[in-house]
Design an enzyme around this catalytic site. Structure first.
Site, mmCIF file in Angstrom:
data_model
loop_
_atom_site.group_PDB
_atom_site.id
_atom_site.type_symbol
_atom_site.label_atom_id
_atom_site.label_comp_id
_atom_site.label_asym_id
_atom_site.label_seq_id
_atom_site.Cartn_x
_atom_site.Cartn_y
_atom_site.Cartn_z
ATOM 1 N N GLY A 113 -4.634 -1.891 -4.072
ATOM 2 C CA GLY A 113 -5.849 -1.337 -3.370
ATOM 3 C C GLY A 113 -6.558 0.052 -3.929
ATOM 4 N N GLY A 143 -8.365 3.547 -5.148
ATOM 5 C CA GLY A 143 -8.533 5.010 -5.630
ATOM 6 C C GLY A 143 -7.269 6.125 -5.284
ATOM 7 N N CYS A 151 1.636 -3.261 -7.146
ATOM 8 C CA CYS A 151 -0.032 -2.424 -7.755
ATOM 9 C C CYS A 151 -0.308 -0.625 -6.800
ATOM 10 C CB CYS A 151 -1.228 -2.697 -7.847
ATOM 11 S SG CYS A 151 -2.814 -2.820 -8.611
ATOM 12 N N PHE A 152 -1.124 -0.089 -5.864
ATOM 13 C CA PHE A 152 -1.025 0.406 -5.025
ATOM 14 C C PHE A 152 0.123 0.714 -3.885
ATOM 15 C CE2 PHE A 152 -4.024 3.497 -1.462
ATOM 16 C CZ PHE A 152 -4.205 4.317 -3.070
ATOM 17 N N GLN A 185 3.058 2.453 -5.997
ATOM 18 C CA GLN A 185 2.144 3.912 -6.174
ATOM 19 C C GLN A 185 3.115 4.540 -4.597
ATOM 20 O OE1 GLN A 185 -1.520 4.201 -7.407
ATOM 21 N NE2 GLN A 185 -1.267 3.511 -9.596
ATOM 22 N N ASN A 218 -4.119 -3.819 -12.619
ATOM 23 C CA ASN A 218 -5.669 -2.982 -12.342
ATOM 24 C C ASN A 218 -5.128 -1.847 -11.528
ATOM 25 O OD1 ASN A 218 -7.985 -2.176 -11.861
ATOM 26 N ND2 ASN A 218 -8.221 -4.088 -9.928
ATOM 27 N N GLY A 272 -6.014 3.045 -12.152
ATOM 28 C CA GLY A 272 -6.482 4.088 -13.199
ATOM 29 C C GLY A 272 -5.211 5.151 -12.929
ATOM 30 N N PHE A 273 -3.726 4.451 -12.016
ATOM 31 C CA PHE A 273 -2.915 5.411 -11.869
ATOM 32 C C PHE A 273 -1.686 5.181 -11.597
ATOM 33 C CE2 PHE A 273 -6.966 6.938 -9.637
ATOM 34 C CZ PHE A 273 -6.944 8.526 -9.362
ATOM 35 N N HIS A 300 0.176 -7.357 -10.675
ATOM 36 C CA HIS A 300 0.366 -8.611 -9.827
ATOM 37 C C HIS A 300 0.269 -9.814 -10.069
ATOM 38 C CE1 HIS A 300 -3.786 -6.496 -7.519
ATOM 39 N NE2 HIS A 300 -3.302 -5.006 -9.124
ATOM 40 N N GLU A 329 0.625 -11.881 -7.578
ATOM 41 C CA GLU A 329 -0.556 -13.235 -6.956
ATOM 42 C C GLU A 329 -1.003 -13.623 -8.399
ATOM 43 O OE1 GLU A 329 -3.281 -10.063 -7.319
ATOM 44 O OE2 GLU A 329 -0.972 -9.583 -6.687
#
Length: 381
Positions: free
Chosen positions: A239, A241, A267-268, A271, A309, A311-312, A357, A359
């Site tokens: 996701g 943000g 990914c998100f 985190q 993908n 940025g955090f 990722h 997938e």
């Protein structure tokens, strides 16, 4: 490749400008829709998979710079979307393909962008732009063409006035509004509840291929709503943000861990699990975006080439172990390039996540075994 193709892939010829918040300006031609768009300028090093990239909800509010010089040669088809729409704020390419030529193509990339009102720019030196973003870091940007063009100071004011990605709470903006179900291929083996923080289409498909019925729920679902679906496991999706804004998802994850339900995150989701285990997150200088990023698994030494993908990232170091309210945990994976945390797990095995990722939409299939690992975890629960 198909036959002659459609000669509609070139830029429009109208002037366009990409303006960065540090005052650097790149001038080219309008590509896709004409107008104005604002977002965070980031670059993607993938040489393939532009349709999957543009429809990935994780790119919400980002202007994506394609590092590969030629984009658009295979057109746009009805099969490779990773969501119901294009999510990028804008698209930057160097050399748009003269024609789309592929047997699956139903339209061209610029036509798809025009249809969905995605403003782009073509004909700029993307190599110089990528080097600039690597040096200065991802930053606020805007693409302007047609009537949106103005003097540089005015355009720069529009760029700098937009919100930062740091502190951006975006998951709810891309999440589903209601629960939907993806049925398994063949005999059902498990029930998985997937929390949609910006999920990609191929992820439930990968579960379904392994006999998992997937109930996709909104990002703000409660632990009670999830437990009512009687899951064998819970999945936290990718996701957009800042993960530091996701206190609700973190509380939900802790509720799942308290109940001992097997959990897997991507990914998100990595985190979010990391935060639930007590780790902090930070904004990376320019992030990881591409399909060629090497990751080392600490326990096995196995190296996978991965699609990424983000940025955090999570704070931590390779092999680091730490205490949590749910038992001992460790940093399970790191990036071979820069040591960034790429995975965490509870040592007892009932929860794990990765920053990349598996997938593979688009990207290599090196990490697809993680879906089987999750199936084994639910089988043993």
């Amino acid at each position: 490749m198909g036959g002659g193709g459609r000669v509609t892939g070139r830029a429009t010829g109208q002037d366009a400008a990409l303006v960065l918040e540090d005052g650097r300006v790149f001038r080219g031609s309008a590509y896709g829709a004409v107008g104005e768009t604002l977002g965070e300028a980031v670059f993607c090093t993938a040489m393939t998979g532009y349709q999957e990239t543009l429809t990935d909800p994780s790119y919400h509010r980002q202007i994506v710079v394609a590092a590969a010089p030629q984009i658009g040669n295979t057109g746009w088809n009805d099969e490779d979307d990773e969501s119901g729409k294009i999510w990028v704020a804008g698209y930057v390419v160097r050399d748009p393909a003269r024609r789309a030529s592929n047997w699956r193509a139903t339209t061209t990339l610029p036509e798809a962008m025009q249809r969905q009102d995605i403003v782009g720019i073509a004909g700029i030196d993307t190599r110089a732009l990528v080097r600039h973003l690597r040096t200065r870091g991802s930053m606020k940007a805007g693409i302007f063409s047609g009537a949106a063009l103005a003097d540089t100071d005015e355009l720069l004011g529009r760029v700098t006035g937009q919100p930062s990605m740091l502190g951006a709470d975006l998951a709810e903006e891309v999440s589903t509004d209601s629960v939907y179900t993806i049925e398994p291929t063949g005999e059902p083996r498990f029930t998985v509840v997937a929390v949609d923080l910006g999920i990609k289409t191929n992820t439930p498909r990968m579960f379904a291929e392994r006999g998992m019925r997937v109930h996709v729920v909104p990002s703000n679902a409660s632990i009670e709503q999830i437990l009512d679906l009687k899951p064998n496991g819970v999945f936290l999706s990718n996701g957009p943000g800042d993960p530091a804004t996701q206190d609700g998802a973190v509380a939900l994850t802790r509720g799942v861990l308290e109940r001992g339900v097997p959990l897997f995150g991507i990914c998100f989701g990595n985190q979010i699990l990391g935060r639930a285990l007590g780790r902090d997150t930070y904004k990376m200088k320019f992030g990881h975006r591409g399909v060629n990023i090497p990751v080392i698994e600490h326990g096995t030494g196995r190296i996978a080439i991965t699609a990424q993908n983000h940025g955090f990232a999570l704070e931590g170091e390779q092999g680091e172990q730490f205490d949590t309210p749910f038992g001992r945990a460790e940093v399970s994976h790191v990036c071979a390039n820069d040591g960034t945390v790429e995975g965490v797990r509870l040592i007892d095995g009932r929860a794990f996540s990765v920053q990349y990722h598996p997938e593979a939409a688009a990207g290599p299939h090196d990490a697809a075994y993680l879906f089987d690992r999750f199936a084994g975890l639910m089988e043993g629960a």
